[in-house]
Write an enzyme that holds these catalytic residues in place. Structure first.
Site, mmCIF file in Angstrom:
data_model
loop_
_atom_site.group_PDB
_atom_site.id
_atom_site.type_symbol
_atom_site.label_atom_id
_atom_site.label_comp_id
_atom_site.label_asym_id
_atom_site.label_seq_id
_atom_site.Cartn_x
_atom_site.Cartn_y
_atom_site.Cartn_z
ATOM 1 C CD1 TRP A 239 -3.399 0.300 0.729
ATOM 2 C CD2 TRP A 239 -2.752 -1.822 0.866
ATOM 3 N NE1 TRP A 239 -4.495 -0.495 0.501
ATOM 4 C CE2 TRP A 239 -4.133 -1.797 0.577
ATOM 5 C CE3 TRP A 239 -2.123 -3.057 0.984
ATOM 6 C CZ2 TRP A 239 -4.899 -2.955 0.416
ATOM 7 C CZ3 TRP A 239 -2.875 -4.203 0.822
ATOM 8 C CH2 TRP A 239 -4.244 -4.150 0.544
ATOM 9 C CG ASP B 215 -10.646 3.298 3.739
ATOM 10 O OD1 ASP B 215 -9.753 4.114 3.472
ATOM 11 O OD2 ASP B 215 -10.452 2.072 3.719
ATOM 12 N NE ARG C 54 -12.237 -3.783 7.548
ATOM 13 C CZ ARG C 54 -11.211 -3.222 6.899
ATOM 14 N NH1 ARG C 54 -10.145 -2.821 7.558
ATOM 15 N NH2 ARG C 54 -11.245 -3.064 5.595
ATOM 16 C CD1 TRP D 39 -10.055 4.642 8.188
ATOM 17 C CD2 TRP D 39 -8.978 6.325 9.179
ATOM 18 N NE1 TRP D 39 -8.708 4.440 8.007
ATOM 19 C CE2 TRP D 39 -8.026 5.464 8.601
ATOM 20 C CE3 TRP D 39 -8.527 7.451 9.879
ATOM 21 C CZ2 TRP D 39 -6.645 5.701 8.667
ATOM 22 C CZ3 TRP D 39 -7.150 7.692 9.947
ATOM 23 C CH2 TRP D 39 -6.236 6.823 9.352
ATOM 24 C CD GLU E 250 -6.353 -1.917 10.456
ATOM 25 O OE1 GLU E 250 -6.906 -2.930 10.940
ATOM 26 O OE2 GLU E 250 -6.573 -1.502 9.313
HETATM 27 C C1 DGY Z 1 -9.111 -1.263 2.683
HETATM 28 O O1 DGY Z 1 -9.315 -2.107 1.819
HETATM 29 O O2 DGY Z 1 -9.649 -1.299 3.799
HETATM 30 C C2 DGY Z 1 -8.128 -0.197 2.442
HETATM 31 O O3 DGY Z 1 -8.224 0.814 3.390
HETATM 32 C C3 DGY Z 1 -8.184 0.339 1.046
HETATM 33 O O4 DGY Z 1 -7.027 1.087 0.809
#
Ligand code: DGY
Length: 416
Positions: free
Chosen positions: A32, A161, A194, A346, A389
Site C-alpha cells: 500500500w 475510508d 470495519r 476511521w 492497526e
Molecule cells: C481497505 O481495503 O480497507 C483499504 O483501506 C483500502 O485502501
C-alpha cells in the site's frame, strides 16, 4: 523479553515480502502506498538500504503519467477484496487505479537524511524524477484548473475510508454494482470495527465508474459522483511539495524548483480557505456542491504538518477540548460529534500515523506542549497494547489488525 523497539523492528522484518512490506499479514497482503512511505521512514531508523528498497518497490507500480497507485499487487493473494481482477488494470505488476495521501516525497527526504552518503545520494538521484512526476500528476490530474486544492475521487484515496466526513458526499454514489462484493476483511477482523456493507457497495460502484472511464484522469474527474477537497490529502501534499523543493535544489533543475515553488504558493493560500473560525478547525470541502463539510476530524489538524502555523494555538485549544472526553488523543472523529464511533475504523479510533503527523505539526508550529502530549499518548498506547492497526480512544484498547507495519514504524520514529 524482547523490548518494544526490537519488537517493532521484528514486525517490519516479519511483514517484509522480499523488498516491500505488507501492512499486516492476510488482512492487507499487498503493498500500500502511504503505508509504505511510513514503513520506509521506520526502516530508515535502523536499515537505510531496506528503506530505499521499500520506496523503489512502490515505484515499480508507478504509471507513465506519474500516478503512484494506492495498491501494488506484487504477488497473488485470495485474502483481500477487491483484488486485481476487480480493478481490471493490465500492468506488470498489476495495480489499483486510484492513489492515496502522498507521503512519499517526505519519506524519501527523511530516508536521505538518515543516509547522507554517496550511496544514499545515488539512490535519491534515481528516485527524484519519479517523485517529481508524481507531484506533476497530482497537479494535472486532480487540479487541472490550478485552484491550489487537489480533488480526491474515492474515500480510499483519503486513506480515511469510512470517515463521517464523506457520509453526505457519498449519498450521491449509487449502491448498485455489477461486481459481486466478496469481502475478505470481515473474516479477518470483527465486522463491528470495519466499514459497513453499504459503504463497500459505494466504494465498488466508484471503482466501476473509473473503470468505465478507462482510468483516464480527465474522464475520471468529470465522471466521479464523489469529489472532495480532503484537508489531510492537501496538507500532506503541501508538506511533500516542501520536501520535494529541497530535493529539487540538489537533484533537479532551477526550472523544476520554480515550478514546485509556484505550486506551493498556490496551495498555501488555498489550504487556508478551508479554515473555519467558528469550529476552530480546518474542514473538507465538497467540490461538487462547492460547500464546506461541517465535520471535525483528525485530518483537520494536518495543515500544521505542512507548517501552516497561523491557527496553531486555536487547533491546540480544539484538541485540548477533545481531550476532556477521551482517554487518549487523537480520535479520528471529534468525540462530541453524534457520528463518533470509538471502535469503527476511521469513525473514531486513533491511528498512530496520523498522531505522528499531528505531533510533528504542533512541534513545527511552536505548540510544544500539545506536540508532547500527542506523541506521549501514542507511545503509551503502543507500549500497552502493541502494534495494533488502531486504538479505541475511550479505553486505549488496540483493535483491528495486529502486528501492523506502520504502527511499528511510528514507534521507531517516536524514538523507540
Ligand atoms: C481497505 O481495503 O480497507 C483499504 O483501506 C483500502 O485502501
Amino acid at each position: 523479553m524482547m523490548d518494544r523497539s526490537e519488537a517493532a523492528r521484528r514486525v517490519l522484518r516479519d511483514n517484509d515480502r522480499g523488498g516491500y512490506t505488507v501492512p499486516t499479514d492476510r488482512l492487507y497482503p499487498f503493498q500500500w502506498n502511504w503505508d509504505s512511505a511510513f514503513v520506509a521512514m521506520g526502516f530508515a531508523t535502523f536499515d537505510t538500504g531496506r528503506a530505499w528498497s521499500e520506496i523503489a518497490w512502490l515505484l515499480r507500480g508507478q504509471w507513465e503519467d506519474g500516478l503512484v497507485p494506492q495498491i501494488v499487487f506484487h504477488a497473488p493473494s485470495d485474502d483481500y477484496f477487491p483484488g486485481p481482477e476487480v480493478w481490471g488494470i493490465r500492468r506488470d505488476p498489476p495495480t489499483s487505479g486510484i492513489t492515496q495521501p502522498p507521503v512519499l516525497a517526505t519519506a524519501a527526504h527523511r530516508v536521505l537524511a538518515a543516509d547522507a552518503t554517496e550511496a544514499g545520494e545515488a539512490r535519491m538521484a534515481a528516485i527524484y524524477p519519479r517523485l517529481r512526476d508524481s507531484h506533476r500528476w497530482w497537479a494535472a490530474a486532480r487540479d487541472p484548473a490550478g485552484t491550489g486544492l487537489v480533488a480526491t475521487l474515492h474515500p480510499w484515496e483519503t486513506g480515511m475510508d469510512n470517515s463521517p466526513a464523506w457520509d453526505r458526499a457519498l449519498d450521491r454514489v449509487p449502491v448498485t454494482t455489477r461486481t459481486e462484493i466478496r469481502r475478505r476483511d470481515t473474516s479477518h477482523v470483527d465486522p463491528a470495527f470495519r466499514p459497513r456493507a453499504i459503504d463497500y457497495q459505494r466504494f465498488i460502484h466508484l471503482v466501476e465508474v473509473f473503470r468505465d472511464a478507462g482510468w483516464e484522469p480527465g474522464r475520471m474527474l468529470a465522471a466521479s459522483p464523489f469529489r472532495v477537497a480532503d484537508v489531510g490529502t492537501n496538507a500532506i501534499l503541501l508538506r511533500a511539495e516542501q520536501d520535494l523543493l529541497e530535493l529539487a535544489a540538489r537533484f533537479g533543475t532551477p526550472a523544476e524548483a520554480a515550478e514546485i515553488a509556484a505550486r506551493i504558493a498556490r496551495m498555501e493560500a488555498a489550504l487556508e480557505s478551508l479554515w473555519d473560525e467558528g469550529r476552530g478547525c480546518y474542514l473538507p470541502r465538497d467540490l461538487i456542491s462547492g460547500e464546506s463539510i461541517p465535520f471535525r476530524g483528525s485530518a483537520g489538524f494536518l495543515p500544521l504538518f505542512a507548517g501552516q502555523a497561523r491557527h496553531a494555538a486555536a487547533l491546540a485549544g480544539t484538541l485540548e477540548g477533545w481531550g476532556k472526553s477521551v482517554r487518549a488523543l487523537v480520535p479520528s472523529t471529534d468525540p462530541g460529534d453524534a457520528l463518533f464511533e470509538p471502535l469503527r475504523y476511521w469513525r473514531g479510533p486513533i491511528w498512530a500515523v496520523v498522531n505522528w503527523m499531528v505531533a510533528e505539526g504542533f512541534r513545527r508550529c511552536g505548540q510544544e506542549a500539545m506536540a508532547g502530549r500527542v506523541a506521549g499518548d501514542t507511545r503509551g498506547l503502543i507500549a500497552a497494547e502493541g502494534f495494533s492497526e488502531y486504538f479505541d480512544p475511550l479505553t486505549g484498547q488496540g483493535i483491528g489488525g495486529g502486528t501492523f507495519s506502520w504502527t511499528a514504524a511510528i514507534w521507531l520514529l517516536l524514538g523507540g
